[in-house]
Each structure stands twice: as C-alpha cells, then as structure tokens.
Design a protein around this motif. Structure first.
Motif, PDB file in Angstrom:
ATOM      1  N   GLY A  38       0.815  -1.206   0.000  1.00 31.79           N
ATOM      2  CA  GLY A  38       0.000   0.000   0.000  1.00 31.79           C
ATOM      3  C   GLY A  38       0.851   1.259   0.000  1.00 31.79           C
ATOM      4  N   LEU A  39       0.216   2.385   0.259  1.00 33.64           N
ATOM      5  CA  LEU A  39       0.910   3.671   0.257  1.00 33.64           C
ATOM      6  C   LEU A  39       2.044   3.737   1.288  1.00 33.64           C
ATOM      7  CD1 LEU A  39       0.885   6.356  -1.225  1.00 33.64           C
ATOM      8  CD2 LEU A  39      -0.686   7.216   0.511  1.00 33.64           C
ATOM      9  N   PRO A  40       1.897   3.123   2.477  1.00 27.76           N
ATOM     10  CA  PRO A  40       3.022   3.158   3.424  1.00 27.76           C
ATOM     11  C   PRO A  40       4.301   2.529   2.865  1.00 27.76           C
ATOM     12  CG  PRO A  40       1.046   2.506   4.571  1.00 27.76           C
ATOM     13  CD  PRO A  40       0.695   2.548   3.105  1.00 27.76           C
ATOM     14  N   ARG A  41       4.184   1.610   1.917  1.00 24.85           N
ATOM     15  CA  ARG A  41       5.370   0.983   1.323  1.00 24.85           C
ATOM     16  C   ARG A  41       6.220   2.010   0.575  1.00 24.85           C
ATOM     17  NH1 ARG A  41       9.630  -0.285   0.141  1.00 24.85           N
ATOM     18  NH2 ARG A  41      10.309  -2.095  -1.025  1.00 24.85           N
ATOM     19  N   LEU A  42       5.580   2.998  -0.031  1.00 20.62           N
ATOM     20  CA  LEU A  42       6.317   4.025  -0.760  1.00 20.62           C
ATOM     21  C   LEU A  42       7.012   5.005   0.179  1.00 20.62           C
ATOM     22  CD1 LEU A  42       3.869   4.833  -3.681  1.00 20.62           C
ATOM     23  CD2 LEU A  42       5.895   3.383  -3.731  1.00 20.62           C
ATOM     24  N   TYR A  43       6.543   5.082   1.424  1.00 12.20           N
ATOM     25  CA  TYR A  43       7.123   6.031   2.388  1.00 12.20           C
ATOM     26  C   TYR A  43       7.949   5.339   3.469  1.00 12.20           C
ATOM     27  CZ  TYR A  43       4.547   9.926   0.439  1.00 12.20           C
ATOM     28  OH  TYR A  43       4.086  10.904  -0.396  1.00 12.20           O
ATOM     29  N   ARG A  44       8.315   4.084   3.265  1.00 10.05           N
ATOM     30  CA  ARG A  44       9.112   3.369   4.261  1.00 10.05           C
ATOM     31  C   ARG A  44      10.478   4.037   4.396  1.00 10.05           C
ATOM     32  NH1 ARG A  44       9.870  -2.782   3.088  1.00 10.05           N
ATOM     33  NH2 ARG A  44       7.615  -2.690   3.278  1.00 10.05           N
ATOM     34  N   GLY A  45      10.852   4.427   5.613  1.00 13.29           N
ATOM     35  CA  GLY A  45      12.148   5.045   5.871  1.00 13.29           C
ATOM     36  C   GLY A  45      12.159   6.560   5.773  1.00 13.29           C
ATOM     37  N   ILE A  46      11.013   7.187   5.587  1.00 15.62           N
ATOM     38  CA  ILE A  46      11.000   8.644   5.423  1.00 15.62           C
ATOM     39  C   ILE A  46      11.384   9.366   6.718  1.00 15.62           C
ATOM     40  CG2 ILE A  46       8.553   8.976   5.908  1.00 15.62           C
ATOM     41  CD1 ILE A  46       8.625  11.138   3.647  1.00 15.62           C
ATOM     42  N   GLY A  47      11.135   8.749   7.846  1.00 15.15           N
ATOM     43  CA  GLY A  47      11.493   9.378   9.119  1.00 15.15           C
ATOM     44  C   GLY A  47      12.983   9.682   9.205  1.00 15.15           C
ATOM     45  N   TYR A  48      13.796   8.736   8.771  1.00 16.20           N
ATOM     46  CA  TYR A  48      15.247   8.945   8.798  1.00 16.20           C
ATOM     47  C   TYR A  48      15.662  10.044   7.816  1.00 16.20           C
ATOM     48  CZ  TYR A  48      15.271   4.620  11.419  1.00 16.20           C
ATOM     49  OH  TYR A  48      15.047   3.671  12.367  1.00 16.20           O
ATOM     50  N   ALA A  49      15.004  10.081   6.670  1.00 14.70           N
ATOM     51  CA  ALA A  49      15.332  11.116   5.683  1.00 14.70           C
ATOM     52  C   ALA A  49      14.981  12.502   6.212  1.00 14.70           C
ATOM     53  CB  ALA A  49      14.599  10.851   4.372  1.00 14.70           C
ATOM     54  N   VAL A  50      13.857  12.611   6.911  1.00 13.36           N
ATOM     55  CA  VAL A  50      13.450  13.906   7.473  1.00 13.36           C
ATOM     56  C   VAL A  50      14.396  14.320   8.601  1.00 13.36           C
ATOM     57  CG1 VAL A  50      11.613  15.068   8.764  1.00 13.36           C
ATOM     58  CG2 VAL A  50      11.043  13.690   6.770  1.00 13.36           C
ATOM     59  N   LEU A  51      14.792  13.363   9.442  1.00 15.72           N
ATOM     60  CA  LEU A  51      15.742  13.681  10.517  1.00 15.72           C
ATOM     61  C   LEU A  51      17.092  14.124   9.958  1.00 15.72           C
ATOM     62  CD1 LEU A  51      15.070  10.832  13.101  1.00 15.72           C
ATOM     63  CD2 LEU A  51      14.559  13.257  13.346  1.00 15.72           C
ATOM     64  N   ARG A  52      17.482  13.573   8.825  1.00 14.64           N
ATOM     65  CA  ARG A  52      18.749  13.938   8.206  1.00 14.64           C
ATOM     66  C   ARG A  52      18.669  15.293   7.511  1.00 14.64           C
ATOM     67  NH1 ARG A  52      19.676   9.933   3.973  1.00 14.64           N
ATOM     68  NH2 ARG A  52      18.547  11.432   2.724  1.00 14.64           N
ATOM     69  N   ALA A  53      17.478  15.702   7.082  1.00  9.41           N
ATOM     70  CA  ALA A  53      17.323  16.938   6.298  1.00  9.41           C
ATOM     71  C   ALA A  53      17.731  18.180   7.099  1.00  9.41           C
ATOM     72  CB  ALA A  53      15.890  17.078   5.810  1.00  9.41           C
ATOM     73  N   GLY A  54      17.433  18.205   8.380  1.00  7.29           N
ATOM     74  CA  GLY A  54      17.761  19.375   9.195  1.00  7.29           C
ATOM     75  C   GLY A  54      19.251  19.639   9.273  1.00  7.29           C
ATOM     76  N   PRO A  55      20.045  18.677   9.735  1.00 10.22           N
ATOM     77  CA  PRO A  55      21.487  18.909   9.803  1.00 10.22           C
ATOM     78  C   PRO A  55      22.126  19.160   8.442  1.00 10.22           C
ATOM     79  CG  PRO A  55      20.895  17.034  11.170  1.00 10.22           C
ATOM     80  CD  PRO A  55      19.660  17.423  10.405  1.00 10.22           C
ATOM     81  N   VAL A  56      21.648  18.469   7.426  1.00  9.88           N
ATOM     82  CA  VAL A  56      22.200  18.684   6.087  1.00  9.88           C
ATOM     83  C   VAL A  56      21.957  20.124   5.641  1.00  9.88           C
ATOM     84  CG1 VAL A  56      21.948  18.059   3.654  1.00  9.88           C
ATOM     85  CG2 VAL A  56      22.124  16.277   5.372  1.00  9.88           C
ATOM     86  N   ALA A  57      20.732  20.614   5.835  1.00  9.06           N
ATOM     87  CA  ALA A  57      20.425  21.984   5.462  1.00  9.06           C
ATOM     88  C   ALA A  57      21.214  22.986   6.295  1.00  9.06           C
ATOM     89  CB  ALA A  57      18.923  22.243   5.605  1.00  9.06           C
ATOM     90  N   ALA A  58      21.424  22.655   7.580  1.00  5.05           N
ATOM     91  CA  ALA A  58      22.165  23.565   8.448  1.00  5.05           C
ATOM     92  C   ALA A  58      23.621  23.711   8.001  1.00  5.05           C
ATOM     93  CB  ALA A  58      22.120  23.052   9.882  1.00  5.05           C
ATOM     94  N   VAL A  59      24.180  22.682   7.388  1.00  3.95           N
ATOM     95  CA  VAL A  59      25.557  22.755   6.904  1.00  3.95           C
ATOM     96  C   VAL A  59      25.625  23.370   5.501  1.00  3.95           C
ATOM     97  CG1 VAL A  59      27.546  21.349   6.225  1.00  3.95           C
ATOM     98  CG2 VAL A  59      26.346  20.859   8.349  1.00  3.95           C
ATOM     99  N   ILE A  60      24.723  22.942   4.649  1.00  4.48           N
ATOM    100  CA  ILE A  60      24.797  23.365   3.240  1.00  4.48           C
ATOM    101  C   ILE A  60      24.387  24.816   3.043  1.00  4.48           C
ATOM    102  CG2 ILE A  60      23.753  22.987   0.974  1.00  4.48           C
ATOM    103  CD1 ILE A  60      23.788  20.029   1.571  1.00  4.48           C
ATOM    104  N   MET A  61      23.338  25.276   3.689  1.00  8.44           N
ATOM    105  CA  MET A  61      22.830  26.631   3.438  1.00  8.44           C
ATOM    106  C   MET A  61      23.865  27.713   3.767  1.00  8.44           C
ATOM    107  SD  MET A  61      20.099  26.206   1.886  1.00  8.44           S
ATOM    108  CE  MET A  61      19.319  27.790   1.840  1.00  8.44           C
ATOM    109  N   PRO A  62      24.555  27.676   4.920  1.00 12.21           N
ATOM    110  CA  PRO A  62      25.564  28.714   5.165  1.00 12.21           C
ATOM    111  C   PRO A  62      26.739  28.636   4.178  1.00 12.21           C
ATOM    112  CG  PRO A  62      24.972  27.673   7.229  1.00 12.21           C
ATOM    113  CD  PRO A  62      24.337  26.871   6.125  1.00 12.21           C
ATOM    114  N   CYS A  63      27.063  27.422   3.739  1.00 13.29           N
ATOM    115  CA  CYS A  63      28.167  27.285   2.771  1.00 13.29           C
ATOM    116  C   CYS A  63      27.768  27.816   1.410  1.00 13.29           C
ATOM    117  CB  CYS A  63      28.563  25.804   2.640  1.00 13.29           C
ATOM    118  SG  CYS A  63      29.304  25.145   4.142  1.00 13.29           S
ATOM    119  N   PHE A  64      26.500  27.707   1.085  1.00 16.84           N
ATOM    120  CA  PHE A  64      26.033  28.173  -0.218  1.00 16.84           C
ATOM    121  C   PHE A  64      26.043  29.658  -0.248  1.00 16.84           C
ATOM    122  CE2 PHE A  64      22.500  29.240  -3.150  1.00 16.84           C
ATOM    123  CZ  PHE A  64      23.056  28.703  -4.301  1.00 16.84           C
TER     124      PHE A  64
END
Length: 83
Positions: free
Chosen positions: A57-83
C-alpha cells in the motif's frame, strides 16, 4: 510551519523509493536469496510503483521517510551557510 526541505522530501520520496527498488534488482543469473518473493525484473517505473503499492500500500512508498526527514535538518544547516 514545516521547513521546505521536509516538504520537498515528502513530495519526492515515493519516486525515490521506486528508483531505489529498480536499482537494487539482482542482475540476471544471480539466485534470489531473500526470504521475500522476488519481484519481476525490468519493470517500468509505473509498473514498479504498482507492484510496490500492491505489496504494502501507500506506506510501502514512504518506508524510511522518518530517517530522511531527521537527516534533512542537519544537512540543510551545513549546506545553506556554505552556499
């Protein structure tokens, strides 16, 4: 309000899941060693998405999204000031 990175991940994550499933297919000639039944190889993106939806079902397409969202914050915090 959600950060734009989280909304972006939520919008594109199902397409990324389909891509990763297609890229993780076993090459022809290798035995399928997983306990799960093998999916047909060489499917189009649409056919792969339909197979994933039929599998979980639809949850199969979103399996693991929690980890991706948790990673998005630190990644953005590093990349945005460098950009």
């Amino acid at each position: 309000m959600m950060p734009p990175q989280v909304l972006n991940i939520a919008a594109w994550y199902p397409l990324n899941t389909v891509l990763h499933v297609q890229q993780s297919e076993l090459p022809p000639g290798l035995a399928h060693t997983s306990a799960a039944p093998p999916r047909p190889r060489g499917l189009s993106g649409t056919a792969t998405a339909r197979a994933l939806l039929a599998e979980g079902g639809l949850p199969r397409l979103y399996r693991g999204i929690g980890y991706a969202v948790l990673r998005a914050g630190p990644v953005a915090a590093v990349i945005m000031p460098c950009f």
